[in-house]
Design a protein around this motif. Structure first.
Motif, PDB file in Angstrom:
ATOM      1  N   GLU A   1       0.826  -1.204   0.000  1.00 14.80           N
ATOM      2  CA  GLU A   1       0.000   0.000   0.000  1.00 14.80           C
ATOM      3  C   GLU A   1       0.864   1.260   0.000  1.00 14.80           C
ATOM      4  OE1 GLU A   1      -2.514  -0.303   3.331  1.00 14.80           O
ATOM      5  OE2 GLU A   1      -3.713  -1.985   2.559  1.00 14.80           O
ATOM      6  N   GLU A   2       1.977   1.236   0.807  1.00 12.27           N
ATOM      7  CA  GLU A   2       2.862   2.394   0.826  1.00 12.27           C
ATOM      8  C   GLU A   2       3.507   2.618  -0.542  1.00 12.27           C
ATOM      9  OE1 GLU A   2       3.374   4.552   3.131  1.00 12.27           O
ATOM     10  OE2 GLU A   2       2.104   3.600   4.660  1.00 12.27           O
ATOM     11  N   LEU A   3       3.909   1.531  -1.202  1.00 15.47           N
ATOM     12  CA  LEU A   3       4.493   1.661  -2.541  1.00 15.47           C
ATOM     13  C   LEU A   3       3.488   2.234  -3.530  1.00 15.47           C
ATOM     14  CD1 LEU A   3       6.565  -1.634  -2.818  1.00 15.47           C
ATOM     15  CD2 LEU A   3       7.437   0.683  -2.586  1.00 15.47           C
ATOM     16  N   THR A   4       2.247   1.819  -3.399  1.00 18.28           N
ATOM     17  CA  THR A   4       1.216   2.359  -4.289  1.00 18.28           C
ATOM     18  C   THR A   4       1.051   3.858  -4.062  1.00 18.28           C
ATOM     19  OG1 THR A   4       0.074   0.224  -4.235  1.00 18.28           O
ATOM     20  CG2 THR A   4      -1.180   2.129  -4.998  1.00 18.28           C
ATOM     21  N   THR A   5       1.022   4.242  -2.766  1.00 17.44           N
ATOM     22  CA  THR A   5       0.894   5.673  -2.464  1.00 17.44           C
ATOM     23  C   THR A   5       2.090   6.458  -2.991  1.00 17.44           C
ATOM     24  OG1 THR A   5      -0.326   5.079  -0.461  1.00 17.44           O
ATOM     25  CG2 THR A   5       0.563   7.313  -0.586  1.00 17.44           C
ATOM     26  N   ALA A   6       3.302   5.891  -2.799  1.00 19.68           N
ATOM     27  CA  ALA A   6       4.498   6.568  -3.292  1.00 19.68           C
ATOM     28  C   ALA A   6       4.489   6.687  -4.806  1.00 19.68           C
ATOM     29  CB  ALA A   6       5.740   5.816  -2.822  1.00 19.68           C
ATOM     30  N   HIS A   7       3.978   5.654  -5.468  1.00 16.82           N
ATOM     31  CA  HIS A   7       3.911   5.699  -6.925  1.00 16.82           C
ATOM     32  C   HIS A   7       2.987   6.818  -7.391  1.00 16.82           C
ATOM     33  CE1 HIS A   7       3.882   4.331 -11.055  1.00 16.82           C
ATOM     34  NE2 HIS A   7       2.548   4.259 -11.022  1.00 16.82           N
ATOM     35  N   GLU A   8       1.847   6.943  -6.732  1.00  8.36           N
ATOM     36  CA  GLU A   8       0.924   8.006  -7.094  1.00  8.36           C
ATOM     37  C   GLU A   8       1.555   9.377  -6.857  1.00  8.36           C
ATOM     38  OE1 GLU A   8      -1.954   7.872  -8.550  1.00  8.36           O
ATOM     39  OE2 GLU A   8      -1.939   5.676  -8.693  1.00  8.36           O
ATOM     40  N   TYR A   9       2.223   9.535  -5.718  1.00  9.98           N
ATOM     41  CA  TYR A   9       2.863  10.809  -5.415  1.00  9.98           C
ATOM     42  C   TYR A   9       3.969  11.119  -6.434  1.00  9.98           C
ATOM     43  CZ  TYR A   9       5.585  14.345  -2.942  1.00  9.98           C
ATOM     44  OH  TYR A   9       6.265  15.472  -2.609  1.00  9.98           O
ATOM     45  N   GLN A  10       4.730  10.097  -6.787  1.00 11.69           N
ATOM     46  CA  GLN A  10       5.801  10.294  -7.772  1.00 11.69           C
ATOM     47  C   GLN A  10       5.221  10.675  -9.128  1.00 11.69           C
ATOM     48  OE1 GLN A  10       8.273   6.882  -8.284  1.00 11.69           O
ATOM     49  NE2 GLN A  10       9.846   7.968  -9.460  1.00 11.69           N
ATOM     50  N   ARG A  11       4.112  10.048  -9.486  1.00 12.68           N
ATOM     51  CA  ARG A  11       3.493  10.372 -10.784  1.00 12.68           C
ATOM     52  C   ARG A  11       3.028  11.825 -10.815  1.00 12.68           C
ATOM     53  NH1 ARG A  11      -1.652   9.927 -12.700  1.00 12.68           N
ATOM     54  NH2 ARG A  11      -2.354   9.011 -10.735  1.00 12.68           N
ATOM     55  N   ARG A  12       2.379  12.278  -9.696  1.00  8.12           N
ATOM     56  CA  ARG A  12       1.941  13.672  -9.652  1.00  8.12           C
ATOM     57  C   ARG A  12       3.142  14.624  -9.636  1.00  8.12           C
ATOM     58  NH1 ARG A  12      -1.818  11.402  -5.940  1.00  8.12           N
ATOM     59  NH2 ARG A  12      -0.526  12.112  -4.195  1.00  8.12           N
ATOM     60  N   ALA A  13       4.215  14.262  -8.863  1.00  8.90           N
ATOM     61  CA  ALA A  13       5.400  15.106  -8.842  1.00  8.90           C
ATOM     62  C   ALA A  13       6.063  15.173 -10.214  1.00  8.90           C
ATOM     63  CB  ALA A  13       6.394  14.577  -7.813  1.00  8.90           C
ATOM     64  N   GLY A  14       6.039  14.058 -10.946  1.00  3.98           N
ATOM     65  CA  GLY A  14       6.597  14.059 -12.292  1.00  3.98           C
ATOM     66  C   GLY A  14       5.857  15.012 -13.218  1.00  3.98           C
ATOM     67  N   ARG A  15       4.554  15.062 -13.068  1.00  2.00           N
ATOM     68  CA  ARG A  15       3.782  15.995 -13.895  1.00  2.00           C
ATOM     69  C   ARG A  15       4.154  17.440 -13.582  1.00  2.00           C
ATOM     70  NH1 ARG A  15      -2.311  13.295 -13.532  1.00  2.00           N
ATOM     71  NH2 ARG A  15      -1.835  11.392 -14.752  1.00  2.00           N
ATOM     72  N   ARG A  16       4.262  17.764 -12.269  1.00  2.00           N
ATOM     73  CA  ARG A  16       4.644  19.129 -11.914  1.00  2.00           C
ATOM     74  C   ARG A  16       6.050  19.457 -12.416  1.00  2.00           C
ATOM     75  NH1 ARG A  16       1.970  17.655  -7.011  1.00  2.00           N
ATOM     76  NH2 ARG A  16       3.972  17.110  -6.059  1.00  2.00           N
ATOM     77  N   ALA A  17       6.977  18.491 -12.275  1.00  2.00           N
ATOM     78  CA  ALA A  17       8.340  18.737 -12.763  1.00  2.00           C
ATOM     79  C   ALA A  17       8.357  18.959 -14.272  1.00  2.00           C
ATOM     80  CB  ALA A  17       9.236  17.555 -12.391  1.00  2.00           C
ATOM     81  N   LEU A  18       7.516  18.217 -14.999  1.00  2.00           N
ATOM     82  CA  LEU A  18       7.457  18.397 -16.447  1.00  2.00           C
ATOM     83  C   LEU A  18       6.963  19.786 -16.810  1.00  2.00           C
ATOM     84  CD1 LEU A  18       7.726  17.200 -19.273  1.00  2.00           C
ATOM     85  CD2 LEU A  18       5.407  16.280 -19.036  1.00  2.00           C
ATOM     86  N   CYS A  19       5.966  20.246 -16.059  1.00  2.00           N
ATOM     87  CA  CYS A  19       5.457  21.602 -16.327  1.00  2.00           C
ATOM     88  C   CYS A  19       6.533  22.650 -16.057  1.00  2.00           C
ATOM     89  CB  CYS A  19       4.222  21.864 -15.470  1.00  2.00           C
ATOM     90  SG  CYS A  19       2.799  20.815 -15.900  1.00  2.00           S
ATOM     91  N   LEU A  20       7.223  22.505 -14.927  1.00  2.71           N
ATOM     92  CA  LEU A  20       8.298  23.444 -14.619  1.00  2.71           C
ATOM     93  C   LEU A  20       9.404  23.398 -15.662  1.00  2.71           C
ATOM     94  CD1 LEU A  20       8.592  22.958 -10.754  1.00  2.71           C
ATOM     95  CD2 LEU A  20       7.566  24.887 -11.953  1.00  2.71           C
ATOM     96  N   MET A  21       9.706  22.207 -16.153  1.00  3.86           N
ATOM     97  CA  MET A  21      10.742  22.081 -17.170  1.00  3.86           C
ATOM     98  C   MET A  21      10.342  22.784 -18.461  1.00  3.86           C
ATOM     99  SD  MET A  21      13.741  20.946 -17.789  1.00  3.86           S
ATOM    100  CE  MET A  21      14.012  19.813 -16.451  1.00  3.86           C
ATOM    101  N   LEU A  22       9.088  22.634 -18.837  1.00  3.88           N
ATOM    102  CA  LEU A  22       8.617  23.310 -20.051  1.00  3.88           C
ATOM    103  C   LEU A  22       8.711  24.820 -19.901  1.00  3.88           C
ATOM    104  CD1 LEU A  22       5.536  21.072 -20.959  1.00  3.88           C
ATOM    105  CD2 LEU A  22       7.769  21.122 -22.075  1.00  3.88           C
TER     106      LEU A  22
END
Length: 587
Positions: free
Chosen positions: A238-259
């Motif tokens: 369950e913790e890995l699933t939560t971390a995966h979701e958080y990482q996915r959302r953080a990746g989206r924000r990082a992509l926006c900042l990179m653009l």
């Protein structure tokens, strides 16, 4: 590997569960005991099969006393083996408490041992039943022989035991029947022994049951640990699933900042593209200039020493020219120069592959006489700066070495006679009779003026000393001038002593002793040369005194002792001086 090898105990050494060699003595003992128990299980199973085969032959035509003895021995040996195996199993259980990874293998061995004991118990029960049937058949046969030999009145068909007794009756003669009666008691005793063995097996089974219960408790603990691990694993998932979701959302924000960052950088680059182009052109120009300069310095070198007159040719010109010319350039006459080179050769020194010993000595003397820099000396001898410095140090090492230096420089000792300059002068004797030198205050790189010299005021006027200290300083300075004159000759002969040197302090410290040795060498081989210097004092026999210098700086105690001696000498001088003044006043 054959069964004979297994029975003989030649089985391979057991390996640890990880497949390697046992890691400790305790582990090795556990595996050896486990291997022994496995071998006993194999032997028990083999003996059980043999017991069953022998039991099947009881009451048949193959039945004999030898067969019964074999059955008895085999059963007894198997029983002893079962007891020994039970003891080994207890030891293995106790040792397994400190070796948890062998739990599974011990459970399998324990299970195999239980199965072999069950088989042995069944074989004993079959043997007892079969022997009882045989004994009953023999008894029945004997009773029927005594009652009636042939009884045909029975309407029912004979039972299996009666048929076996009839077969035994037909096989046995009256004499053998009597013998069988004597053996009935023995068989009954054997049956009782077997029953006793069965009871012992029951005891072993109870012990094994206790061990199994203990192992069952350990298994329950393992099951509870497995359950806990399963719960923890679910929580981790369950913790890995939560971390995966958080990482996915953080990746989206990082992509926006990179653009956004890329857009900003592109705007800045487009705004300053002209500036970057100019800087790039300037950089290319600078690199081109640096490369060109490096190529001219390292690949298009211009020869520096191009004179037609090399150092060796110039030296030969000096040797073949006017005798005073070599004296002017190298500070020595031709014969002295040749004698110096020959002396160094006799000691064992020689020239190198490209520079002869003569040229090396000439480089050293020219540098010391002129005081020129390494670059100027290199221009004179058409050699590189490294070569000039190398051979200057090499010749300096030769001359200041013990082979040459100790031959031409001898320090005064306490046993030497008092110099005439002191012993014949009442101003110095007997006050300075024990003085061996006056070196303090003498510096090579110092050239004081006349006004700065000690006691100069006494020479300019008719003033007289007013106390013992002034009188001592006056006479001490007068005696010290002798040493200063000698150093003055060295400074006039070798200009390197008056000019700051380019070499390290270690090299500079050897220059003065080496030049003193050269000075004494010239005095010995060119005695009249000293007259060229403006001085009225010279040592008539250089190189003939012997002594040694102290090591290290003077200590506080030595300075205090020297101060007391100085004050004592000053008082004696002053007292005698006052007596002379009184005598002059009386006249």
């Amino acid at each position: 590997m054959s069964f004979q090898d297994i029975e003989a105990g030649l089985a391979q050494r057991p390996l640890s569960p990880s497949g390697g060699v046992p890691q400790s003595a305790e582990e090795s003992a556990f595996l050896g005991l486990q291997s022994s128990l496995s071998l006993q299980v194999f032997k028990i199973n083999s003996n059980v099969q043999g017991i069953l085969k022998l039991v099947d032959q009881l009451g048949t035509a193959r039945d004999s006393p030898a067969l019964r003895k074999s059955l008895h021995d085999l059963t007894e040996a198997t029983r002893q083996m079962a007891k020994r195996g039970s003891e080994d199993l207890k030891k293995l259980t106790a040792m397994q408490a400190t070796l948890p990874r062998y739990k599974t293998s011990l459970q399998k061995t324990s299970h195999d041992f239980q199965l072999s004991l069950v088989a042995f118990q069944r074989a004993q029960q079959v043997s007892v039943e079969r022997q009882r049937i045989v004994v009953e058949g023999v008894k029945l046969a004997v009773e029927e022989e005594e009652a009636a030999a042939q009884d045909q009145n029975r309407a029912s068909s004979p039972t299996p035991s009666q048929r076996q007794a009839q077969i035994l009756h037909n096989q046995l003669s009256p004499q053998e029947l009597a013998f069988q009666e004597s053996l009935i008691q023995e068989r009954e005793a054997e049956i009782r022994e077997i029953e006793t063995g069965i009871h012992e097996l029951h005891e072993i089974f109870r012990d094994i049951g206790t061990l199994v219960q203990e192992q069952g408790g350990l298994i329950d603990n393992i099951e509870s640990n497995i359950s806990s691990i399963a719960v923890d694993t679910s929580g981790a998932a369950e913790e890995l699933t939560t971390a995966h979701e958080y990482q996915r959302r953080a990746g989206r924000r990082a992509l926006c900042l990179m653009l956004v960052l890329v857009v900003v950088v592109c705007v800045v680059l487009l705004a300053r593209i002209r500036l970057y182009t100019f800087l790039a052109s300037q950089l290319v120009t600078s690199v081109r200039q640096v490369v060109s300069l490096y190529a001219r310095t390292h690949y298009d070198k211009i020869p520096y020493h191009t004179s037609a007159l090399s150092g060796l040719a110039w030296l030969n010109e000096l040797l073949d020219g006017h005798p005073e010319r070599i004296k002017t350039e190298l500070g020595v006459h031709k014969d002295v120069f040749i004698r110096l080179v020959e002396t160094l050769e006799d000691i064992g020194y020689c020239g190198s592959r490209y520079v002869s010993l003569r040229e090396q000595v000439a480089i050293f003397l020219y540098t010391c006489v002129t005081g020129l820099s390494v670059r100027h000396v290199g221009e004179r001898f058409q050699r590189s700066n490294e070569t000039i410095a190398k051979y200057f140090k090499s010749v300096l090492q030769m001359i200041s070495g013990p082979e040459f230096y100790n031959r031409y420089v001898k320090l005064p000792s306490a046993d030497d006679p008092i110099p005439l300059h002191i012993s014949t002068n009442p101003k110095f004797y007997p006050y300075l009779k024990n003085v061996v030198g006056a070196m303090d205050g003498t510096h090579i790189a110092c050239a004081p003026s006349l006004e700065e010299r000690p006691a100069s005021q006494w020479g300019r006027a008719e003033a007289r000393p007013m106390n013992a200290q002034e009188l001592f300083n006056l006479r001490h300075a007068s005696a010290r001038n002798v040493v200063e004159r000698i150093f003055g000759i060295l400074k006039r002969r070798f200009k390197i002593l008056t000019i700051p040197c380019e070499f390290s302090m270690a090299v500079q410290a050897r220059i003065l002793p080496a030049l003193c040795a050269i000075h004494n060498f010239i005095r010995i081989h060119d005695g009249d040369e000293i007259n060229n210097f403006a001085t009225d004092f010279y040592d008539p026999s250089p190189g003939e005194r012997n002594g040694e210098l102290g090591d290290g700086a003077a200590s506080v105690a030595e300075r205090e002792r020297a101060a007391r001696i100085r004050d004592q000498i000053a008082e004696e001088m002053w007292q005698d001086y006052q007596n002379v003044l009184e005598r002059l006043a009386d006249l």
